[in-house]
Design a protein around this motif. Structure first.
Motif, PDB file in Angstrom:
ATOM      1  N   GLU B   9       0.850  -1.202   0.000  1.00 21.22           N
ATOM      2  CA  GLU B   9       0.000   0.000   0.000  1.00 21.22           C
ATOM      3  C   GLU B   9       0.877   1.241   0.000  1.00 21.22           C
ATOM      4  N   SER B  10       0.457   2.229  -0.755  1.00 22.31           N
ATOM      5  CA  SER B  10       1.199   3.493  -0.817  1.00 22.31           C
ATOM      6  C   SER B  10       0.401   4.589  -0.137  1.00 22.31           C
ATOM      7  N   GLU B  15       4.448   9.468  -1.888  1.00 24.08           N
ATOM      8  CA  GLU B  15       4.280   8.023  -2.028  1.00 24.08           C
ATOM      9  C   GLU B  15       5.301   7.234  -1.228  1.00 24.08           C
ATOM     10  N   LYS B  50      -7.650   3.970  -0.791  1.00 23.76           N
ATOM     11  CA  LYS B  50      -6.492   3.082  -0.667  1.00 23.76           C
ATOM     12  C   LYS B  50      -5.850   2.927  -2.042  1.00 23.76           C
ATOM     13  N   TYR B  51      -4.534   2.999  -2.091  1.00 24.45           N
ATOM     14  CA  TYR B  51      -3.770   2.727  -3.316  1.00 24.45           C
ATOM     15  C   TYR B  51      -2.902   1.504  -3.025  1.00 24.45           C
ATOM     16  N   GLN B  52      -3.334   0.373  -3.527  1.00 22.30           N
ATOM     17  CA  GLN B  52      -2.649  -0.890  -3.209  1.00 22.30           C
ATOM     18  C   GLN B  52      -2.257  -1.603  -4.496  1.00 22.30           C
ATOM     19  N   ARG B  53      -1.201  -2.408  -4.410  1.00 20.68           N
ATOM     20  CA  ARG B  53      -0.721  -3.135  -5.590  1.00 20.68           C
ATOM     21  C   ARG B  53      -0.320  -4.559  -5.216  1.00 20.68           C
ATOM     22  N   THR B  84     -14.228   1.366  -6.772  1.00 18.11           N
ATOM     23  CA  THR B  84     -12.870   1.015  -7.166  1.00 18.11           C
ATOM     24  C   THR B  84     -12.620   1.349  -8.633  1.00 18.11           C
ATOM     25  N   TYR B  97      -0.564   6.886  -9.219  1.00 17.20           N
ATOM     26  CA  TYR B  97      -0.620   7.203  -7.796  1.00 17.20           C
ATOM     27  C   TYR B  97      -0.885   8.690  -7.593  1.00 17.20           C
ATOM     28  N   PRO B 100      -3.613   9.985  -1.378  1.00 17.15           N
ATOM     29  CA  PRO B 100      -4.982   9.547  -1.060  1.00 17.15           C
ATOM     30  C   PRO B 100      -5.823  10.674  -0.464  1.00 17.15           C
ATOM     31  N   TYR B 140      -2.192   0.046  -9.787  1.00 15.95           N
ATOM     32  CA  TYR B 140      -2.800   0.350  -8.482  1.00 15.95           C
ATOM     33  C   TYR B 140      -4.254  -0.117  -8.434  1.00 15.95           C
ATOM     34  N   VAL B 142      -7.227   1.024  -6.643  1.00 17.07           N
ATOM     35  CA  VAL B 142      -7.679   2.192  -5.895  1.00 17.07           C
ATOM     36  C   VAL B 142      -9.106   1.902  -5.437  1.00 17.07           C
TER      37      VAL B 142
END
Lengths: 133, 167
Positions: B9-10, B15, B50-53, B84, B97, B100, B140, B142
């Motif tokens: 998660e960023s 970032e 949330k910015y997750q990868r 999302t 990115y 958030p 990402y 999101v």
């Protein structure tokens, strides 16, 4: 047991899978994913031009699954990893072993897969039709 | 071992990625592994996005990771929605990115699926059909929660993930 794999000159260790493959060739030779010499072979190392059968085996099971091949068939194999309810007490990771072939029939691209899940073996045209929950 | 895949998660303006997150709780602050009791979402507000990868940190002998799927299960409660950028085929919106925020993220406007999608819904290098052939990240994911003034605290839903690995 760990098996060696060399990628760009760097050694990686690969743990033997519950289900693993053996490629049988029409010249009587074979290639197995986890070789007796201690090395791991990638799926891409299989010479599909002389593949006569593809076998999935498990050290813990009394059955193997074998697909006979001819040169009109393209072998496909991958794992499907599903992580359910992550970050909760009911978290579960399921690894399914998908293998089968694609073949052109009357200009149509047909696909046939066997999917070995922890509970059963499923015959289907696309492993994505199997929903995990 | 097979490939090592976890969720990263960023957060923050510049970032800051955090590998192998331990929860994906949504709340009223931009923080990884946040405590939702300490940072509850006020009814009618949105959670911070949330910015997750997907994060592949070792290939473990494998040659490709592909066909990424994400979905949620469980009741959100009230009229809350879980939005999302993930989506199948043309619904997918690849997003870069950005710090958030707790206002609506443009193009993160698909409903998070409530069961396993039939086809991949998160991309790699902007494509739903691409593969990771070395260590690295997916696009990402999101996502954020929107709530209504009548919503009450305490709903729980959980995330599930899936990928294909070519060994």
């Amino acid at each position: 047991m760990n098996y060696k794999f060399i990628r760009d000159g760097v050694e990686e260790l690969v743990t033997k899978e519950t289900w693993h493959w053996l490629a049988l060739y029409n010249d009587g030779t074979s290639l197995q994913q986890f070789d007796d010499n201690g090395y791991f072979h990638q799926f891409s190392e299989i010479d599909q031009s002389k593949l006569s059968a593809f076998k999935m085996m498990s050290d813990d099971k009394i059955v193997d699954y074998v697909i006979p091949f001819d040169q009109t068939m393209k072998l496909v194999h991958f794992y499907k990893i599903t992580r359910l309810n992550v970050y909760t007490p009911s978290f579960k990771e399921v690894k399914s072993y998908c293998f089968g072939y694609e073949k052109k029939v009357n200009n149509r691209n047909e696909k046939h897969f066997l999917v070995i899940t922890p509970n059963e073996v499923i015959l289907c045209e696309d492993p994505n039709i199997i929903n995990f929950k | 071992m097979a490939a090592t895949v976890s969720i990263s998660e960023s957060n923050g303006a510049g970032e800051t990625p955090t590998a192998s997150i331990t929860n994906t709780n949504m709340g009223s602050t931009d923080a990884v592994n946040l405590d939702p009791v300490a940072y509850p979402i006020t009814p009618a507000d949105l959670s911070y996005a949330k910015y997750q990868r997907f994060n592949v940190t070792a290939m473990g002998g494998s040659s490709a990771i592909r066909t990424l799927k994400v979905w949620r299960t469980g009741a959100l409660g009230g009229s809350a929605t879980h939005l999302t950028n993930a989506g199948e085929t043309t619904d997918y919106n690849q997003l870069a990115y950005a710090q958030p925020i707790n206002t609506a993220v443009v193009d993160a406007d698909n409903a998070m699926p409530t069961s396993e999608p039939a086809t991949p819904n998160l991309g790699i290098a902007t494509s739903l059909s691409a593969s990771l052939t070395a260590t690295g990240y997916s696009d990402y994911l999101v996502h954020q929660i929107t709530t209504d003034a009548g919503d009450v605290a305490g709903s729980t839903s959980t995330m599930s993930y899936q990928y294909d690995e070519v060994a």
